[in-house]
Motif scaffolding. Structure first.
Motif, PDB file in Angstrom:
ATOM      1  N   ALA A  51       0.888  -1.400   0.086  1.00 22.08           N
ATOM      2  CA  ALA A  51       0.325   0.138   0.167  1.00 22.08           C
ATOM      3  C   ALA A  51       0.890   1.385  -0.091  1.00 22.08           C
ATOM      4  CB  ALA A  51      -1.066  -0.127   1.538  1.00 22.08           C
ATOM      5  N   ARG A  52       1.813   1.133   0.596  1.00 26.83           N
ATOM      6  CA  ARG A  52       3.133   2.266   0.415  1.00 26.83           C
ATOM      7  C   ARG A  52       3.529   3.019  -0.353  1.00 26.83           C
ATOM      8  NH1 ARG A  52       8.124   4.040   3.829  1.00 26.83           N
ATOM      9  NH2 ARG A  52       8.539   2.018   2.966  1.00 26.83           N
ATOM     10  N   TRP A  53       3.838   1.672  -1.307  1.00 24.65           N
ATOM     11  CA  TRP A  53       4.012   1.837  -2.979  1.00 24.65           C
ATOM     12  C   TRP A  53       3.699   1.986  -3.517  1.00 24.65           C
ATOM     13  CZ3 TRP A  53       9.290   3.195  -3.481  1.00 24.65           C
ATOM     14  CH2 TRP A  53      10.469   3.286  -2.114  1.00 24.65           C
ATOM     15  N   ALA A  54       2.464   1.998  -3.421  1.00 25.63           N
ATOM     16  CA  ALA A  54       1.119   1.563  -5.086  1.00 25.63           C
ATOM     17  C   ALA A  54       1.532   2.940  -5.267  1.00 25.63           C
ATOM     18  CB  ALA A  54      -0.176   1.425  -4.326  1.00 25.63           C
ATOM     19  N   PRO A  55       1.648   4.168  -5.241  1.00 27.09           N
ATOM     20  CA  PRO A  55       1.506   5.497  -5.647  1.00 27.09           C
ATOM     21  C   PRO A  55       2.390   5.657  -6.996  1.00 27.09           C
ATOM     22  CG  PRO A  55       0.527   5.745  -3.243  1.00 27.09           C
ATOM     23  CD  PRO A  55       1.244   4.184  -3.490  1.00 27.09           C
ATOM     24  N   PHE A  56       3.492   4.831  -6.159  1.00 28.79           N
ATOM     25  CA  PHE A  56       5.159   5.108  -6.820  1.00 28.79           C
ATOM     26  C   PHE A  56       4.907   3.604  -8.148  1.00 28.79           C
ATOM     27  CE2 PHE A  56       8.419   2.280  -7.356  1.00 28.79           C
ATOM     28  CZ  PHE A  56       9.851   3.338  -8.692  1.00 28.79           C
ATOM     29  N   ARG A  57       4.311   2.805  -7.815  1.00 29.14           N
ATOM     30  CA  ARG A  57       4.355   2.045  -8.726  1.00 29.14           C
ATOM     31  C   ARG A  57       3.341   1.895  -9.979  1.00 29.14           C
ATOM     32  NH1 ARG A  57       5.574  -1.818  -4.901  1.00 29.14           N
ATOM     33  NH2 ARG A  57       7.295  -2.694  -4.853  1.00 29.14           N
ATOM     34  N   ALA A  58       2.160   3.186  -9.413  1.00 30.55           N
ATOM     35  CA  ALA A  58       1.313   3.449  -9.923  1.00 30.55           C
ATOM     36  C   ALA A  58       1.441   4.882 -11.406  1.00 30.55           C
ATOM     37  CB  ALA A  58      -0.083   3.943  -9.459  1.00 30.55           C
ATOM     38  N   ARG A  59       2.501   5.246 -10.693  1.00 31.03           N
ATOM     39  CA  ARG A  59       2.992   6.398 -11.503  1.00 31.03           C
ATOM     40  C   ARG A  59       3.952   5.381 -12.832  1.00 31.03           C
ATOM     41  NH1 ARG A  59       4.224  11.660 -11.733  1.00 31.03           N
ATOM     42  NH2 ARG A  59       6.641  12.155 -12.736  1.00 31.03           N
ATOM     43  N   MET A  60       4.654   4.438 -12.228  1.00 28.61           N
ATOM     44  CA  MET A  60       5.353   4.329 -13.017  1.00 28.61           C
ATOM     45  C   MET A  60       4.952   3.054 -14.294  1.00 28.61           C
ATOM     46  SD  MET A  60       8.456   4.200 -12.082  1.00 28.61           S
ATOM     47  CE  MET A  60       9.761   3.473 -12.659  1.00 28.61           C
ATOM     48  N   ILE A 163      14.990   6.489 -12.772  1.00 24.60           N
ATOM     49  CA  ILE A 163      14.334   6.379 -10.981  1.00 24.60           C
ATOM     50  C   ILE A 163      15.625   6.166 -10.125  1.00 24.60           C
ATOM     51  CG2 ILE A 163      11.811   5.624 -11.803  1.00 24.60           C
ATOM     52  CD1 ILE A 163      12.789   3.028 -11.016  1.00 24.60           C
ATOM     53  N   PHE A 164      15.580   6.448  -9.126  1.00 24.21           N
ATOM     54  CA  PHE A 164      14.754   7.330  -8.395  1.00 24.21           C
ATOM     55  C   PHE A 164      15.328   9.560  -8.381  1.00 24.21           C
ATOM     56  CE2 PHE A 164      14.437   3.255  -6.851  1.00 24.21           C
ATOM     57  CZ  PHE A 164      12.998   3.487  -6.380  1.00 24.21           C
ATOM     58  N   THR A 165      14.172   9.710  -8.869  1.00 24.27           N
ATOM     59  CA  THR A 165      14.688  11.380  -9.133  1.00 24.27           C
ATOM     60  C   THR A 165      15.707  11.382  -8.401  1.00 24.27           C
ATOM     61  OG1 THR A 165      12.317  11.779  -9.748  1.00 24.27           O
ATOM     62  CG2 THR A 165      13.550  13.460  -9.652  1.00 24.27           C
ATOM     63  N   ASP A 166      15.791  11.703  -6.202  1.00 21.89           N
ATOM     64  CA  ASP A 166      16.282  12.083  -5.379  1.00 21.89           C
ATOM     65  C   ASP A 166      17.932  11.032  -5.215  1.00 21.89           C
ATOM     66  OD1 ASP A 166      14.768   9.790  -5.155  1.00 21.89           O
ATOM     67  OD2 ASP A 166      14.381  10.362  -2.832  1.00 21.89           O
ATOM     68  N   GLN A 167      18.155  10.552  -6.092  1.00 16.91           N
ATOM     69  CA  GLN A 167      18.501   9.422  -6.036  1.00 16.91           C
ATOM     70  C   GLN A 167      19.722   9.202  -6.967  1.00 16.91           C
ATOM     71  OE1 GLN A 167      18.266   5.999  -3.180  1.00 16.91           O
ATOM     72  NE2 GLN A 167      16.427   7.070  -2.039  1.00 16.91           N
ATOM     73  N   CYS A 168      19.529   8.146  -7.746  1.00 20.79           N
ATOM     74  CA  CYS A 168      20.221   8.028  -8.696  1.00 20.79           C
ATOM     75  C   CYS A 168      20.349   8.781 -10.020  1.00 20.79           C
ATOM     76  CB  CYS A 168      20.341   6.340  -9.482  1.00 20.79           C
ATOM     77  SG  CYS A 168      20.764   4.916  -7.681  1.00 20.79           S
ATOM     78  N   CYS A 190      10.458  10.904 -15.163  1.00 21.34           N
ATOM     79  CA  CYS A 190      10.721  10.136 -13.889  1.00 21.34           C
ATOM     80  C   CYS A 190      10.224   9.952 -12.685  1.00 21.34           C
ATOM     81  CB  CYS A 190      12.126  11.468 -13.610  1.00 21.34           C
ATOM     82  SG  CYS A 190      13.303  11.681 -14.153  1.00 21.34           S
ATOM     83  N   ALA A 191      10.509   9.505 -11.937  1.00 21.68           N
ATOM     84  CA  ALA A 191       9.899   9.039  -9.759  1.00 21.68           C
ATOM     85  C   ALA A 191      10.935   9.547  -9.182  1.00 21.68           C
ATOM     86  CB  ALA A 191       8.666   7.497 -10.232  1.00 21.68           C
ATOM     87  N   ALA A 192      10.144   9.133  -7.997  1.00 23.24           N
ATOM     88  CA  ALA A 192      10.672   9.378  -6.488  1.00 23.24           C
ATOM     89  C   ALA A 192       9.200   8.368  -5.538  1.00 23.24           C
ATOM     90  CB  ALA A 192      10.922  10.132  -6.170  1.00 23.24           C
ATOM     91  N   ALA A 193      10.040   8.052  -4.372  1.00 21.29           N
ATOM     92  CA  ALA A 193       8.877   7.430  -3.774  1.00 21.29           C
ATOM     93  C   ALA A 193       7.946   8.630  -3.284  1.00 21.29           C
ATOM     94  CB  ALA A 193       9.421   7.199  -2.249  1.00 21.29           C
ATOM     95  N   THR A 194       7.519   9.090  -3.405  1.00 19.96           N
ATOM     96  CA  THR A 194       6.633   9.480  -3.206  1.00 19.96           C
ATOM     97  C   THR A 194       6.736  10.868  -4.653  1.00 19.96           C
ATOM     98  OG1 THR A 194       7.790  11.703  -1.681  1.00 19.96           O
ATOM     99  CG2 THR A 194       7.029   9.227  -0.774  1.00 19.96           C
ATOM    100  N   ASP A 195       6.171  11.743  -4.914  1.00 18.24           N
ATOM    101  CA  ASP A 195       5.581  12.699  -5.538  1.00 18.24           C
ATOM    102  C   ASP A 195       6.541  14.035  -4.839  1.00 18.24           C
ATOM    103  OD1 ASP A 195       4.300  11.648  -6.834  1.00 18.24           O
ATOM    104  OD2 ASP A 195       2.307  12.299  -6.609  1.00 18.24           O
ATOM    105  N   THR A 196       6.403  14.253  -3.287  1.00 18.81           N
ATOM    106  CA  THR A 196       6.897  14.968  -2.504  1.00 18.81           C
ATOM    107  C   THR A 196       8.645  14.808  -2.483  1.00 18.81           C
ATOM    108  OG1 THR A 196       5.139  15.510  -0.520  1.00 18.81           O
ATOM    109  CG2 THR A 196       7.596  16.238  -0.815  1.00 18.81           C
ATOM    110  N   LEU A 197       8.843  14.008  -2.672  1.00 25.77           N
ATOM    111  CA  LEU A 197      10.748  13.880  -2.738  1.00 25.77           C
ATOM    112  C   LEU A 197      10.790  14.492  -4.542  1.00 25.77           C
ATOM    113  CD1 LEU A 197      11.242  10.331  -0.637  1.00 25.77           C
ATOM    114  CD2 LEU A 197      12.487  13.135  -0.423  1.00 25.77           C
ATOM    115  N   HIS A 198      10.484  13.353  -5.352  1.00 27.89           N
ATOM    116  CA  HIS A 198       9.942  13.732  -6.579  1.00 27.89           C
ATOM    117  C   HIS A 198      10.758  15.646  -6.844  1.00 27.89           C
ATOM    118  CE1 HIS A 198       9.541  12.960 -11.033  1.00 27.89           C
ATOM    119  NE2 HIS A 198       8.734  14.107 -10.992  1.00 27.89           N
ATOM    120  N   THR A 199       9.260  16.935  -6.441  1.00 26.72           N
ATOM    121  CA  THR A 199       9.198  17.731  -6.633  1.00 26.72           C
ATOM    122  C   THR A 199       9.870  18.487  -6.231  1.00 26.72           C
ATOM    123  OG1 THR A 199       6.481  17.139  -7.696  1.00 26.72           O
ATOM    124  CG2 THR A 199       7.924  19.985  -6.592  1.00 26.72           C
ATOM    125  N   ASN A 200      10.321  18.205  -4.745  1.00 29.91           N
ATOM    126  CA  ASN A 200      11.759  18.817  -3.841  1.00 29.91           C
ATOM    127  C   ASN A 200      13.202  18.848  -4.226  1.00 29.91           C
ATOM    128  OD1 ASN A 200       9.592  19.486  -2.416  1.00 29.91           O
ATOM    129  ND2 ASN A 200      10.300  18.894  -0.870  1.00 29.91           N
TER     130      ASN A 200
END
Length: 227
Positions: A51-60, A163-168, A190-200
């Motif tokens: 459930a926690r990772w569902a938004p990330f996988r949906a974006r992917m 991926i991930f926007t905020d890492q690699c 691109c994507a990060a684990a959350t939209d907030t991490l991605h945008t920031n």
């Protein structure tokens, strides 16, 4: 075209002049696709983690992978070199990994190079003549011979997806910028684990290390530059 010239502005660049339109000559431009691998799309056995990772996988599945596939095809059609980087270790026990990939927690990645979960997702399968780099670091420039490859092919402009926007992604972009490559990050590839991490993270790297654009923007500039 989107409002990429004014979007994702940090405190440092709030009042900066809009950048010029980029010129991306196909023969001097490469697309770098980072770490879109099977392991990140595998379902979690733990329902709470699923459930926690569902938004990330949906974006992917709904945005990043289809858009990156479209970008790859655009680049192939325009004569832009397509390069893939993936996290994978050469030793089965992962002794060759960097320290950041040996630490406990999410970043602990033991992905032997020949195992199925370390491969590029099927929807983005590299063509026979496309370069696939194996890295055991976050930065695709630091952990491979990508620097040499780009220089040998006379590449100066690098378009980045993955991926991930905020890492690699961020680590690679910063390394490329320090080497004076002109870098464009494709936000909706691109994507990060959350939209907030991605945008920031995009706000942090935009204007200084890269320009952040949408897929439509990049496709338009690639068309213009190849005329």
């Amino acid at each position: 075209m989107s409002d990429w010239k004014t979007a994702f502005r940090s405190f440092y660049y709030a009042g900066a002049e809009p950048p010029d339109d980029p010129v991306m000559p196909p023969e001097r431009t490469a697309l770098l696709v980072i770490d879109i691998q099977n392991t990140y799309l595998e379902p979690d056995a733990d329902p709470d983690e699923a459930a926690r990772w569902a938004p990330f996988r949906a974006r992917m599945n709904e945005t990043v992978i289809p858009n990156t596939a479209a970008l790859i095809e655009c680049c192939r059609h325009r004569g832009v070199e397509v390069i893939f980087a993936r996290i994978a270790c050469l030793k089965p026990d992962g002794r060759d990994r960097s320290l950041s990939q040996k630490k406990p927690g999410f970043n602990y990645l033991l992905l032997p190079k020949d195992r199925a979960d370390s491969q590029i997702v099927p929807a983005l399968t590299p063509a026979a003549d496309e370069i696939v780099l194996t890295k055991t670091t976050d930065s695709a420039l630091t952990g491979t011979n990508l620097r040499l490859i780009l220089h040998n092919m006379d590449i100066r402009h690098v378009v980045v997806a993955g991926i991930f926007t905020d890492q690699c992604v961020s680590s690679t972009v910063r390394s490329l910028a320090d080497e004076s490559f002109d870098v464009t990050v494709v936000e909706d590839c691109c994507a990060a684990a959350t939209d907030t991490l991605h945008t920031n993270e995009l706000i942090s790297i935009n204007m200084i290390y890269c320009h952040v654009m949408q897929l439509d923007d990049v496709q338009g500039y690639l068309r213009d530059s190849s005329n």
